[in-house]
Design an enzyme around this catalytic site. Sequence first.
Site: not given
Ligand code: AMP
Length: 391
Positions: A37, A198, A348, A371
């Site tokens: 960045r 999520k 990220g 974001g």
């Molecule tokens: P986000 O910040 O929403 O992009 O989520 C990223 C995180 O999602 C990472 O730390 C991954 O470890 C987690 N992640 C991805 N797939 C899975 C899964 N099947 N179960 C649990 N965590 C997950």
Amino acid sequence: MFAKKTIKDIDVTNKKVLVRVDFNVPIKDGVVSDDTRIRAALPTIEYLLDKNAAVILCSHLGRPKDCVDLQYSLKPVAEYLGTLIPQKVLFAEDCIGPVAEKAAQALENGQVLVLENTRFHAEEKKNDPAMAKELASLADIFVNDAFGSAHRAHASTAGIADYLPAVAGFLMEKEIQYLGQVIEDPERPFIAILGGAKVSDKIGVIRNLLQKADQVLIGGGMANTFFKAQGYPVGDSLVEDDVLDVARELVEQGSNKLRLPVDMVIADKFEDDATQKTMPTGPVPDGWRILDIGPETVTAYAKEIAGAKTVVWNGPMGVFEFPNFAKGTFAIAKAVAESGAVSIIGGGDSVSAVNKSGLADKISHISTGGGASLEMLEGIELPGLAVLQDK
Ligand code: AMP
């Protein structure tokens, strides 16, 4: 076409210019551990110095609790910046008030001053007009180059534009041009890949992309919620029970566009050395959890990606922090890099996956804002952009 004025559209020569940058970088033991960045802000900083401006930089760093907390000081960032450019980089231990005023007044043309973390003041996140005015009093011109914070209406990203001529920096321009093009007029086929933990974080994005993209490929933890919404038990997988209805609705809305994994890698515990099995999408046994997409899914998704002209990717396909469950994410990184499509990666984790895979130079645009890029993909106007002068 970028509709906002940039630093090229106004006279910055010999002016005091306050630039909101996104220096929210990881710091380990007082040392910057990822300078992406900071480097991304250099074109704007160098252009202004070239015009003999006095450049004042402000940013937030981390999440201090609305008060001074030196673990989130920007001082190490100022020092680091000093190693990247030949000009003198000074540091002020506050971003407003007498300390900042004195430092800004003393700043000579061709020098750089980094102000302390804007979030050391609670007024920053409240977009407090008094703070915005104080910040504005330090300079003649405001430049917003902090794409990564442009989705926030804070004193240093939005409020300040009420008190100074406000234009965009080059990073802001580049980010908006890439993401804007994707949303407004993508070359087709346009494939979106969404993963991460999520689905609740990305509902708006999925909705918008189901209208704009030709295919929306889902992976990562968010797929689990879709599986459960379709009636499959997901064992001990991460799942969001409160959005099952929304997931069901999205599946209906996206009938021929929304793609879910056809197989998955499951594990008997949430650890890298867990016993793992690959199974077709279906009921997950109790005590097991889904941690990655499976090889059939990789093949199917890679085929779509290979035929794409535009690809947008945000969010890992599995728990890629565990090397044994990172295959899906790295395979998708490779497919995106080799697609020859206009490729944009944000968030990220996907950015770090593509960096680790050594394929980053094959990606058209790696966004500095997770974001903010999601909000662009959702079709939301970014407050930090909206306040800038129109061309
Ligand atoms: P986000 O910040 O929403 O992009 O989520 C990223 C995180 O999602 C990472 O730390 C991954 O470890 C987690 N992640 C991805 N797939 C899975 C899964 N099947 N179960 C649990 N965590 C997950």
